[in-house]
Design a protein around this motif. Structure first.
Motif, short mmCIF file in Angstrom:
data_model
loop_
_atom_site.label_atom_id
_atom_site.label_comp_id
_atom_site.label_asym_id
_atom_site.label_seq_id
_atom_site.Cartn_x
_atom_site.Cartn_y
_atom_site.Cartn_z
N LEU A 89 1.50 -1.69 -1.17
CA LEU A 89 0.02 -2.59 -1.09
C LEU A 89 -1.19 -2.17 -1.11
N LEU A 90 -1.24 -0.76 -1.14
CA LEU A 90 -1.95 0.01 -0.84
C LEU A 90 -2.41 1.18 -2.05
N GLU A 91 -1.26 0.68 -3.09
CA GLU A 91 -1.56 0.94 -4.05
C GLU A 91 -2.33 0.16 -5.23
N ARG A 92 -2.36 -0.77 -4.60
CA ARG A 92 -2.95 -1.87 -4.88
C ARG A 92 -5.11 -2.34 -4.86
N PRO A 93 -5.68 -0.70 -6.38
CA PRO A 93 -6.85 -1.41 -6.04
C PRO A 93 -7.68 -1.75 -5.54
N ARG A 169 -0.76 8.98 3.40
CA ARG A 169 -0.20 9.12 2.40
C ARG A 169 -0.61 8.95 1.13
N CYS A 170 -1.11 7.71 0.86
CA CYS A 170 -1.64 6.71 -0.12
C CYS A 170 -3.41 6.78 -0.55
N LEU A 171 -3.83 7.23 0.76
CA LEU A 171 -5.21 7.48 0.20
C LEU A 171 -5.91 8.35 0.60
N ILE A 172 -4.97 9.36 1.33
CA ILE A 172 -5.89 11.20 1.49
C ILE A 172 -5.40 11.96 0.56
N SER A 173 -3.96 11.70 0.97
CA SER A 173 -3.12 12.80 0.16
C SER A 173 -3.06 12.48 -1.24
N GLY A 174 -3.21 11.70 -1.93
CA GLY A 174 -2.90 10.54 -2.79
C GLY A 174 -1.96 11.24 -2.93
N GLY A 175 -0.68 10.87 -3.08
CA GLY A 175 0.68 10.91 -2.24
C GLY A 175 1.46 9.26 -3.68
N ARG A 179 10.73 5.90 -2.52
CA ARG A 179 12.52 5.32 -1.25
C ARG A 179 12.46 6.50 -1.24
N GLN A 180 12.26 8.27 -1.46
CA GLN A 180 12.65 9.31 -1.08
C GLN A 180 11.65 10.00 0.34
N TRP A 181 10.56 9.15 -0.02
CA TRP A 181 9.63 9.49 1.37
C TRP A 181 9.55 9.01 2.11
#
Length: 205
Positions: A89-93, A169-175, A179-181
């Motif tokens: 969900l957070l990967e959606r612009p 993870r998604c919005l600050i560190s850009g990772g 599934r592994q994470w």
């Protein structure tokens, strides 16, 4: 008597709001632009939302309302599933732009911060409540303590840890939340969760 709201009109307005945030950001977004994108009159917009802050928070809340907790038979898999869904969900612009915009603005606007908490954060805590109840029914977690205030504190902490980790993870560190994470995060969280839940029991004091 006021006319009932049209769900299709509401959806068009909220979609237009998220699109405008992606293109223009918070400072560039205007009620007039949103109305134009949605194909409605400004009066239609203002009948539903008194201002930009309320509109943007609802645009964010609607996206997160689609998040569900899967029932995969055990707490670890349920947790991994919801973390993966949250990450996607957070990967959606339109989601990331809207969330970053409203969180940034709320940092200096206490009223907006309160609305964000009530409309987005508190509404999503049901996922934690549901997940714990399922795990308790399976015997994976102990039952709630008699102290309801302590149960509420546990729910708040779990929500903060899960949501905070995925957002960072998604919005600050850009990772990416792959599934592994998600599996590693679930293992880390569940290792500490058993100890934390035990402290909420009367004999853990």
């Amino acid at each position: 008597m006021a006319r009932p709201r049209n769900a299709a009109t509401d959806a068009a307005i909220l979609d237009a709001t998220r699109a405008a945030l992606v293109e223009l950001g918070w400072s560039g977004l205007s009620m007039a632009d949103v109305a134009s994108r949605a194909g409605v009159a400004k009066t239609t917009l203002y009948r539903r939302w008194p201002g930009k802050s309320e509109l943007v928070v609802d645009a964010v809340a609607t996206v997160f309302d689609s998040l569900e907790l899967p029932d995969l038979g055990n707490l670890r898999d349920d947790l991994e599933g919801v973390v993966l869904s949250f990450g996607a969900l957070l990967e959606r612009p339109e989601t990331s732009a809207a969330l970053l915009a409203v969180v940034g603005e709320a940092a200096t606007d206490p009223a907006l911060q309160q609305r964000l908490r009530a409309t987005v954060v508190d509404r999503q805590k049901h996922l934690v409540v549901t997940g714990r109840a399922r795990a308790q029914a399976r015997g994976e977690l102990p039952p709630d303590a008699a102290d309801t205030a302590e149960t509420a504190r546990v729910v708040d902490l779990l929500f903060d840890v899960i949501a905070g980790a995925v957002v960072h993870r998604c919005l600050i560190s850009g990772g990416s939340v792959d599934r592994q994470w998600a599996a590693r995060f679930a293992a880390l969280l569940l290792g500490g969760l058993a100890a934390m839940e035990a402290t909420a029991q009367p004999n853990g004091e």
